[in-house]
Design a protein around this motif. Structure first.
Motif, PDB file in Angstrom:
ATOM      1  N   SER A  42      62.133  17.308  23.337  1.00  0.00           N
ATOM      2  CA  SER A  42      61.413  16.087  22.964  1.00  0.00           C
ATOM      3  C   SER A  42      60.108  15.886  23.721  1.00  0.00           C
ATOM      4  O   SER A  42      59.359  14.955  23.419  1.00  0.00           O
ATOM      5  N   VAL A  43      59.799  16.711  24.675  1.00  0.00           N
ATOM      6  CA  VAL A  43      58.519  16.853  25.373  1.00  0.00           C
ATOM      7  C   VAL A  43      58.041  15.635  26.153  1.00  0.00           C
ATOM      8  O   VAL A  43      57.814  15.730  27.341  1.00  0.00           O
ATOM      9  N   GLN A  44      57.865  14.475  25.496  1.00  0.00           N
ATOM     10  CA  GLN A  44      57.069  13.419  26.119  1.00  0.00           C
ATOM     11  C   GLN A  44      57.784  12.549  27.146  1.00  0.00           C
ATOM     12  O   GLN A  44      57.148  11.786  27.833  1.00  0.00           O
ATOM     13  N   GLY A  45      59.096  12.638  27.251  1.00  0.00           N
ATOM     14  CA  GLY A  45      59.801  11.749  28.172  1.00  0.00           C
ATOM     15  C   GLY A  45      59.380  11.925  29.617  1.00  0.00           C
ATOM     16  O   GLY A  45      59.321  13.038  30.114  1.00  0.00           O
ATOM     17  N   LYS A  46      59.126  10.812  30.280  1.00  0.00           N
ATOM     18  CA  LYS A  46      58.729  10.871  31.691  1.00  0.00           C
ATOM     19  C   LYS A  46      59.922  11.223  32.570  1.00  0.00           C
ATOM     20  O   LYS A  46      59.816  12.008  33.511  1.00  0.00           O
ATOM     21  N   LEU A  47      61.088  10.654  32.260  1.00  0.00           N
ATOM     22  CA  LEU A  47      62.280  10.879  33.070  1.00  0.00           C
ATOM     23  C   LEU A  47      63.340  11.705  32.351  1.00  0.00           C
ATOM     24  O   LEU A  47      64.056  12.480  32.972  1.00  0.00           O
ATOM     25  N   LEU A  48      63.466  11.540  31.022  1.00  0.00           N
ATOM     26  CA  LEU A  48      64.515  12.200  30.248  1.00  0.00           C
ATOM     27  C   LEU A  48      63.925  13.115  29.183  1.00  0.00           C
ATOM     28  O   LEU A  48      62.837  12.863  28.668  1.00  0.00           O
ATOM     29  N   ILE A  49      64.684  14.156  28.851  1.00  0.00           N
ATOM     30  CA  ILE A  49      64.297  15.113  27.809  1.00  0.00           C
ATOM     31  C   ILE A  49      65.547  15.399  26.971  1.00  0.00           C
ATOM     32  O   ILE A  49      66.647  15.504  27.516  1.00  0.00           O
ATOM     33  N   THR A  50      65.372  15.548  25.669  1.00  0.00           N
ATOM     34  CA  THR A  50      66.457  16.002  24.801  1.00  0.00           C
ATOM     35  C   THR A  50      66.048  17.343  24.218  1.00  0.00           C
ATOM     36  O   THR A  50      64.935  17.494  23.720  1.00  0.00           O
ATOM     37  N   ASP A  51      66.955  18.323  24.308  1.00  0.00           N
ATOM     38  CA  ASP A  51      66.632  19.626  23.710  1.00  0.00           C
ATOM     39  C   ASP A  51      67.213  19.714  22.304  1.00  0.00           C
ATOM     40  O   ASP A  51      67.981  18.840  21.875  1.00  0.00           O
ATOM     41  N   GLU A  52      66.844  20.751  21.581  1.00  0.00           N
ATOM     42  CA  GLU A  52      67.243  20.859  20.179  1.00  0.00           C
ATOM     43  C   GLU A  52      68.724  21.118  19.978  1.00  0.00           C
ATOM     44  O   GLU A  52      69.231  21.011  18.857  1.00  0.00           O
ATOM     45  N   TYR A  92      64.263   6.546  23.565  1.00  0.00           N
ATOM     46  CA  TYR A  92      63.950   7.540  22.540  1.00  0.00           C
ATOM     47  C   TYR A  92      64.813   8.793  22.664  1.00  0.00           C
ATOM     48  O   TYR A  92      65.359   9.292  21.681  1.00  0.00           O
ATOM     49  N   GLU A  93      64.946   9.328  23.872  1.00  0.00           N
ATOM     50  CA  GLU A  93      65.681  10.580  24.053  1.00  0.00           C
ATOM     51  C   GLU A  93      67.159  10.433  23.688  1.00  0.00           C
ATOM     52  O   GLU A  93      67.760  11.366  23.146  1.00  0.00           O
ATOM     53  N   TYR A  94      67.760   9.274  23.965  1.00  0.00           N
ATOM     54  CA  TYR A  94      69.148   9.050  23.544  1.00  0.00           C
ATOM     55  C   TYR A  94      69.235   8.944  22.029  1.00  0.00           C
ATOM     56  O   TYR A  94      70.204   9.390  21.419  1.00  0.00           O
TER      57      TYR A  94
END
Length: 169
Positions: A42-52, A92-94
């Motif tokens: 998800s690229v843009q998260g400052k603290l969290l990221i979600t992968d595919e 967003y990431e969740y």
């Protein structure tokens, strides 16, 4: 100028329905940092990221291949933390991670089949479930009322079929 207009117009054309959304990730699960096992995220998260693959992790736990490190206890798969039953989430990431749950496939297919013509050009341009979840969870005009107020100022990232309820005026 004319060539660019033709190209832009062709990008807006709806894809043929014979090209279904790809619902399964093409490579095997793993934490290898080999280039063959790259993940989009998800690229843009400052603290969290979600992968595919549906994992959500802290940015510091992202591997060099773009995948979340599943060996870290805080990494979660298909997490719906911060999400409401209507499919709207405050993070967003969740939203993306929850949207990627295999049991959400039918909901996403129904959405694509019933999408308004205006949205078909946007959502039919996605090539797989991950891209669809990224697009669905972004805030859109469906998340606001009166053009300047969120329908739900807390849970504004939605993957569900319907936008949040309108708030009373």
């Amino acid at each position: 100028q004319e060539e660019r207009t033709v190209r832009d117009r062709s990008l807006l054309q709806v894809q043929e329905h014979e090209q279904p959304i790809v619902w399964k990730v093409q490579f095997s699960l793993g934490n290898s940092s080999q280039l063959s096992n790259q993940c989009r995220n998800s690229v843009q998260g400052k603290l969290l990221i979600t992968d595919e693959l549906g994992y959500i992790c802290e940015r510091k736990d992202l591997l060099v291949n773009g995948c979340c490190n599943v060996n870290v206890p805080s990494t979660k798969l298909y997490s719906c933390d911060s999400c409401l039953p209507n499919g709207c989430c405050s993070v967003y990431e969740y939203c993306v991670s929850c949207c990627l749950q295999p049991n959400k496939q039918h909901l996403l297919e129904r959405f694509l089949n019933r999408a308004a013509i205006a949205f078909q050009n946007l959502f039919m341009a996605v090539e797989d479930r991950f891209e669809l979840c990224l697009a669905k969870c972004r805030t859109s005009s469906q998340s606001v009322q009166h053009e300047n107020t969120y329908r739900d100022p807390i849970a504004k990232y939605c993957y569900g079929e319907y936008p949040p309820e309108l708030l009373p005026v």
